[in-house]
Write an enzyme that holds these catalytic residues in place. Structure first.
Site, PDB file in Angstrom:
ATOM      1  N   GLN A  83       0.848  -1.193   0.000  1.00 48.36           N
ATOM      2  CA  GLN A  83       0.000   0.000   0.000  1.00 48.36           C
ATOM      3  C   GLN A  83       0.885   1.244   0.000  1.00 48.36           C
ATOM      4  O   GLN A  83       1.109   1.850   1.049  1.00 48.36           O
ATOM      5  CB  GLN A  83      -0.891  -0.039   1.244  1.00 48.36           C
ATOM      6  CG  GLN A  83      -1.910   1.053   1.313  1.00 48.36           C
ATOM      7  CD  GLN A  83      -3.079   0.815   0.406  1.00 48.36           C
ATOM      8  OE1 GLN A  83      -3.647  -0.254   0.405  1.00 48.36           O
ATOM      9  NE2 GLN A  83      -3.450   1.810  -0.354  1.00 48.36           N
ATOM     10  N   PHE A  84       1.389   1.640  -1.168  1.00 48.83           N
ATOM     11  CA  PHE A  84       2.291   2.790  -1.239  1.00 48.83           C
ATOM     12  C   PHE A  84       1.616   4.082  -0.781  1.00 48.83           C
ATOM     13  O   PHE A  84       2.283   5.014  -0.336  1.00 48.83           O
ATOM     14  CB  PHE A  84       2.864   2.951  -2.645  1.00 48.83           C
ATOM     15  CG  PHE A  84       1.909   3.553  -3.648  1.00 48.83           C
ATOM     16  CD1 PHE A  84       1.898   4.923  -3.875  1.00 48.83           C
ATOM     17  CD2 PHE A  84       1.027   2.748  -4.365  1.00 48.83           C
ATOM     18  CE1 PHE A  84       1.022   5.481  -4.788  1.00 48.83           C
ATOM     19  CE2 PHE A  84       0.161   3.291  -5.274  1.00 48.83           C
ATOM     20  CZ  PHE A  84       0.152   4.662  -5.493  1.00 48.83           C
ATOM     21  N   THR A  85       0.290   4.149  -0.840  1.00 48.97           N
ATOM     22  CA  THR A  85      -0.411   5.376  -0.453  1.00 48.97           C
ATOM     23  C   THR A  85      -0.305   5.686   1.039  1.00 48.97           C
ATOM     24  O   THR A  85      -0.646   6.791   1.466  1.00 48.97           O
ATOM     25  CB  THR A  85      -1.894   5.334  -0.879  1.00 48.97           C
ATOM     26  OG1 THR A  85      -2.527   4.223  -0.258  1.00 48.97           O
ATOM     27  CG2 THR A  85      -2.029   5.237  -2.388  1.00 48.97           C
TER      28      THR A  85
END
Length: 155
Positions: A83-85
């Site tokens: 989950q890069f966000t």
């Protein structure tokens, strides 16, 4: 490393390809859904700390209904989804910036090493999504219980 840990009754992840075709990837019962964001300066020390904290986190009910048991105590499963966000910067304007999220060449090995370490610490395989893929995550949040952790801010 940043993680959002959700206690779940069940969770699954499905990969969605460019044509909209859906392929189930992993499914778990009682346990944790872990959304994981890596950055370029994460190290093995971050991996070890986060894995130890997650497997030791006492948020499952004991016989008295008190959150006093770990995932190890209840024999739960874990599903990890990249989950890069989680590294979004939202201070300027309304469109988040993801400059702090790690580059693929650095974060893919970190993600894989984290999954391996977590699986070793848990004593069984950990389910995963697919790094960089479009994914749909389905979960039943149990409680709800949601814990955010950042290995760079361990207090």
């Amino acid at each position: 490393m940043r993680a959002v840990i959700q206690r779940v009754s069940k969770a699954s992840v499905t990969i969605v390809d460019e044509n909209g075709n859906k392929t189930p990837k992993a499914e778990i019962g009682q346990g944790f859904l872990v959304l994981l964001g890596c950055c370029n300066d994460d190290t093995q020390q971050d991996i070890d700390w986060l894995s130890r904290k997650i497997t030791g986190l006492r948020v499952f009910d004991d016989e008295n209904g008190v959150m006093n048991k770990s995932i190890m105590d209840v024999g739960g499963d874990i599903l990890v989804v990249s989950q890069f966000t989680l590294w979004a910067s939202y201070k300027k304007g309304n469109r988040p910036s993801y400059l702090r999220a790690g580059s693929h060449d650095i974060t893919i090995p970190l993600y894989e090493a984290f999954v391996k370490k977590l699986s070793e610490d848990l004593g069984k395989p950990v389910g995963t999504g697919e790094f960089g893929a479009m994914m749909q995550v389905d979960l039943v949040n149990d409680g709800p219980v949601t814990i955010c952790m950042d290995s760079k801010n361990p207090e």
